[in-house]
Scaffold this active site. Sequence first.
Site, short mmCIF file in Angstrom:
data_model
loop_
_atom_site.label_atom_id
_atom_site.label_comp_id
_atom_site.label_asym_id
_atom_site.label_seq_id
_atom_site.Cartn_x
_atom_site.Cartn_y
_atom_site.Cartn_z
CB SER A 241 -0.88 -0.08 1.37
OG SER A 241 -1.81 -1.14 1.25
CB THR A 242 3.41 2.51 2.10
OG1 THR A 242 3.82 1.36 2.43
CG2 THR A 242 2.01 2.85 2.83
CB SER A 243 6.27 0.02 -2.15
OG SER A 243 6.67 -0.30 -0.83
CE LYS A 244 -0.29 1.27 -3.36
NZ LYS A 244 -0.41 0.30 -4.47
CG MET B 36 -5.57 -3.59 -3.46
SD MET B 36 -5.98 -4.99 -2.62
CE MET B 36 -6.34 -6.07 -3.81
N GLY B 37 -8.32 -0.06 -4.59
CA GLY B 37 -9.45 0.71 -5.20
C GLY B 37 -10.00 0.13 -6.26
CB CYS C 181 -2.66 2.50 -7.35
SG CYS C 181 -3.10 2.59 -5.57
#
Length: 395
Positions: free
Chosen positions: A66-69, A317-318, A103
Amino acid sequence: MSVPQIKIPATYMRGGTSKGVFFKLDDLPEAARMPGAARDSLLLRVIGSPDPYGKHTDGMGGATSSTSKAVILSRSSKADHDVDYIFGQVAIDSPFIDWSGNCGNLSAAVGSFAISNGLVDKDRIPEDGICTVRIWQGNIGKTIIARVPITNGEVQETGDFVLDGVTFPAAEVQIEFLNPAADEGEDGGAMFPTGNLVDELEVPGIGRIKATLINAGIPTIFVNAADIGYSGTELQGAINGNEKALNRFEAIRAHGALKMGLINNIEQAAVRQHTPKVAFVAPPKGYVSSSGKEVAATDIDLLVRALSMGKLHHAMMGTAAVAIGTAAAIPGTLVNLAAGGEAREAVRFGHPSGTLKVGAAAEKVDGEWTVTKAIMSRSARVLMEGWVRIPGDCF
């Protein structure tokens, strides 16, 4: 002699239940403005990957899917669009960036970033009200509409909209995914690439299980929780610390990807980590979310748990939510059956952090199911802006 660091304008943003590093294309070093090894190497170094310690201590990543984008934006080259947006899912422990999907959570931040960074014409931004930002999602070739609240001519980020999986309230941003299903000729084919609402997967070590394979929002494999020994109320701790369980889910994902036509052989699944997603569904049942919030069976239409980059996601995830809403709208899919089997235009599902509502408009045309749009509400906020620094010879 060591090469000094360089600095690149960047913004660290939360969108939905994800966060990432946002760049304007023109701000990147020239070698990284085109897809390829230079761009990937630069972004890997920004995030801090690959990190054998799994911490991202020396980068901007958060050591979770969720935070490696990373996100790159530019003024749109497409008619009737404001901004072009591409997304990279950065692997944590390997030198790999997956550009195969979108995402959905960070899509909620794209409109806000575009407005604040001069990518939307000023005459389209009201002094107060809603600015409609037309986004071209380059990874999947789809249009996204973001409705961003504006106060005194600037993006409004604060508000009282609560999103389960996000600690603090913020302003609501409505996101509309237009024609989110895959088109014929696209990667993986049509919305239901096998032509079936329910298939059977033969997975070594598991056996034969039912699955709904759908390309909507993001390619997703849905299976029944009960068929793989789960209730659908599981939180991250029940799965992410169990290597055997994670390997079983990866086997399901790989065999589903093969049946969907996303890969040509099982081995290719290892280099296509971001897609497809794998999720399991169950009828409504009460549970306590990861924040301690009680979710009653009457609060939801079904339970859904989904994995991203090999781990159970802390919320949803959206893009997978788009797949859930689309599949729920089509009678006969496993998602629809878990929700009671009725035709519906919206569904509220329970995930590890709480609940989420997503709407979808689906119809049958010439015997084939199609979906015109999926809608959900998220929020977004700038966490930090300025420059990110990386060694000048890392790309």
